[in-house]
Design a protein around this motif. Structure first.
Motif, short mmCIF file in Angstrom:
data_model
loop_
_atom_site.label_atom_id
_atom_site.label_comp_id
_atom_site.label_asym_id
_atom_site.label_seq_id
_atom_site.Cartn_x
_atom_site.Cartn_y
_atom_site.Cartn_z
N ASP A 1 46.17 33.71 18.91
CA ASP A 1 45.64 34.11 17.62
C ASP A 1 45.71 35.62 17.49
OD1 ASP A 1 43.56 34.97 19.25
OD2 ASP A 1 42.18 33.39 18.63
N GLN A 2 44.95 36.18 16.57
CA GLN A 2 45.01 37.62 16.32
C GLN A 2 44.51 38.44 17.50
OE1 GLN A 2 42.84 35.61 14.78
NE2 GLN A 2 40.87 36.59 14.51
N HIS A 3 43.96 37.80 18.51
CA HIS A 3 43.46 38.51 19.69
C HIS A 3 44.51 38.56 20.81
CE1 HIS A 3 39.42 38.82 18.06
NE2 HIS A 3 39.62 37.61 17.60
N GLU A 4 45.74 38.27 20.48
CA GLU A 4 46.80 38.27 21.48
C GLU A 4 46.96 39.65 22.14
OE1 GLU A 4 49.15 36.15 23.86
OE2 GLU A 4 47.90 35.36 22.25
N GLU A 5 46.72 40.71 21.39
CA GLU A 5 46.82 42.06 21.95
C GLU A 5 45.80 42.27 23.07
OE1 GLU A 5 46.06 46.55 20.37
OE2 GLU A 5 47.26 45.26 19.06
N ALA A 6 44.61 41.71 22.91
CA ALA A 6 43.59 41.82 23.96
C ALA A 6 44.03 41.06 25.20
CB ALA A 6 42.26 41.28 23.46
N ARG A 7 44.62 39.90 25.01
CA ARG A 7 45.11 39.11 26.14
C ARG A 7 46.21 39.88 26.89
NH1 ARG A 7 44.36 33.72 26.25
NH2 ARG A 7 44.26 33.64 23.99
N VAL A 8 47.09 40.56 26.14
CA VAL A 8 48.16 41.35 26.74
C VAL A 8 47.58 42.51 27.55
CG1 VAL A 8 50.13 42.86 26.23
CG2 VAL A 8 49.92 40.65 25.07
N LYS A 9 46.51 43.16 27.03
CA LYS A 9 45.84 44.23 27.78
C LYS A 9 45.38 43.72 29.15
CE LYS A 9 43.68 47.26 24.36
NZ LYS A 9 42.37 47.70 23.86
N MET A 10 44.78 42.55 29.14
CA MET A 10 44.30 41.98 30.39
C MET A 10 45.47 41.65 31.32
SD MET A 10 41.17 39.41 29.44
CE MET A 10 41.01 38.89 31.15
N ILE A 11 46.45 40.95 30.80
CA ILE A 11 47.59 40.51 31.62
C ILE A 11 48.31 41.70 32.23
CG2 ILE A 11 49.88 39.43 31.49
CD1 ILE A 11 48.59 37.44 29.46
N ASN A 12 48.52 42.76 31.45
CA ASN A 12 49.22 43.93 31.96
C ASN A 12 48.43 44.67 33.04
OD1 ASN A 12 51.46 43.48 30.37
ND2 ASN A 12 50.78 44.85 28.74
N ALA A 13 47.13 44.47 33.09
CA ALA A 13 46.28 45.14 34.07
C ALA A 13 46.17 44.36 35.38
CB ALA A 13 44.88 45.36 33.49
N ILE A 14 46.57 43.11 35.38
CA ILE A 14 46.36 42.23 36.53
C ILE A 14 47.53 42.30 37.50
CG2 ILE A 14 46.11 39.81 37.23
CD1 ILE A 14 44.71 39.36 34.49
N ALA A 15 47.20 42.57 38.77
CA ALA A 15 48.21 42.53 39.84
C ALA A 15 48.32 41.11 40.39
CB ALA A 15 47.84 43.49 40.96
N LYS A 16 47.18 40.41 40.49
CA LYS A 16 47.17 39.04 41.00
C LYS A 16 46.04 38.28 40.34
CE LYS A 16 47.11 36.28 45.20
NZ LYS A 16 47.07 36.28 46.67
N ALA A 17 46.34 37.09 39.84
CA ALA A 17 45.33 36.23 39.22
C ALA A 17 45.22 34.95 40.03
CB ALA A 17 45.69 35.91 37.77
N TYR A 18 44.03 34.47 40.20
CA TYR A 18 43.78 33.22 40.90
C TYR A 18 43.48 32.14 39.87
CZ TYR A 18 43.44 36.28 44.93
OH TYR A 18 43.71 37.21 45.89
N PRO A 19 43.77 30.89 40.16
CA PRO A 19 43.49 29.83 39.19
C PRO A 19 42.00 29.75 38.86
CG PRO A 19 44.83 28.99 41.01
CD PRO A 19 44.38 30.37 41.38
#
Length: 109
Positions: free
Chosen positions: A68-86
């Protein structure tokens, strides 16, 4: 009612961007998709942990799969993550959490 536990390792220097994206996504989930709140923590070994409270697992899954319109916020998070756990979905069994007002700290010394 469920809780969901998340854990991440962030790229150095990306903490502020991650916190901004996380905050926007959490407010989106509370306002529109059935989240009942969330907390973000940082461990001593530099991992970031969040747990969210949801009305149901269906609400959580629905919010997770939306773009949705919050996709930019999701991208901010994703770009900051080196490793994500399930994420781990948890159903409360016993609850002994004391909820306090941070403006009125209780001293138990």
């Amino acid at each position: 009612m469920i809780y969901v536990l998340f854990r991440w390792e962030l790229k150095p220097g990306s903490e502020q961007s991650f916190k901004e994206g996380w905050t926007e996504i959490i407010h989106r989930n509370i306002e529109k998709y059935g989240a009942l709140g969330s907390r973000l923590h940082k461990t001593k070994d530099n991992q970031w942990i969040s747990y969210s409270h949801w009305i149901s697992e269906e609400h959580f899954n629905h919010a997770r799969n939306l773009h949705d319109q919050h996709e930019e916020a999701r991208v901010k998070m994703i770009n900051a993550i080196a490793k994500a756990y399930p994420p781990i979905v948890m159903v409360p069994v016993l609850d002994n959490m004391v909820v306090t007002d941070p403006a009125q700290p209780q001293l138990y010394l």
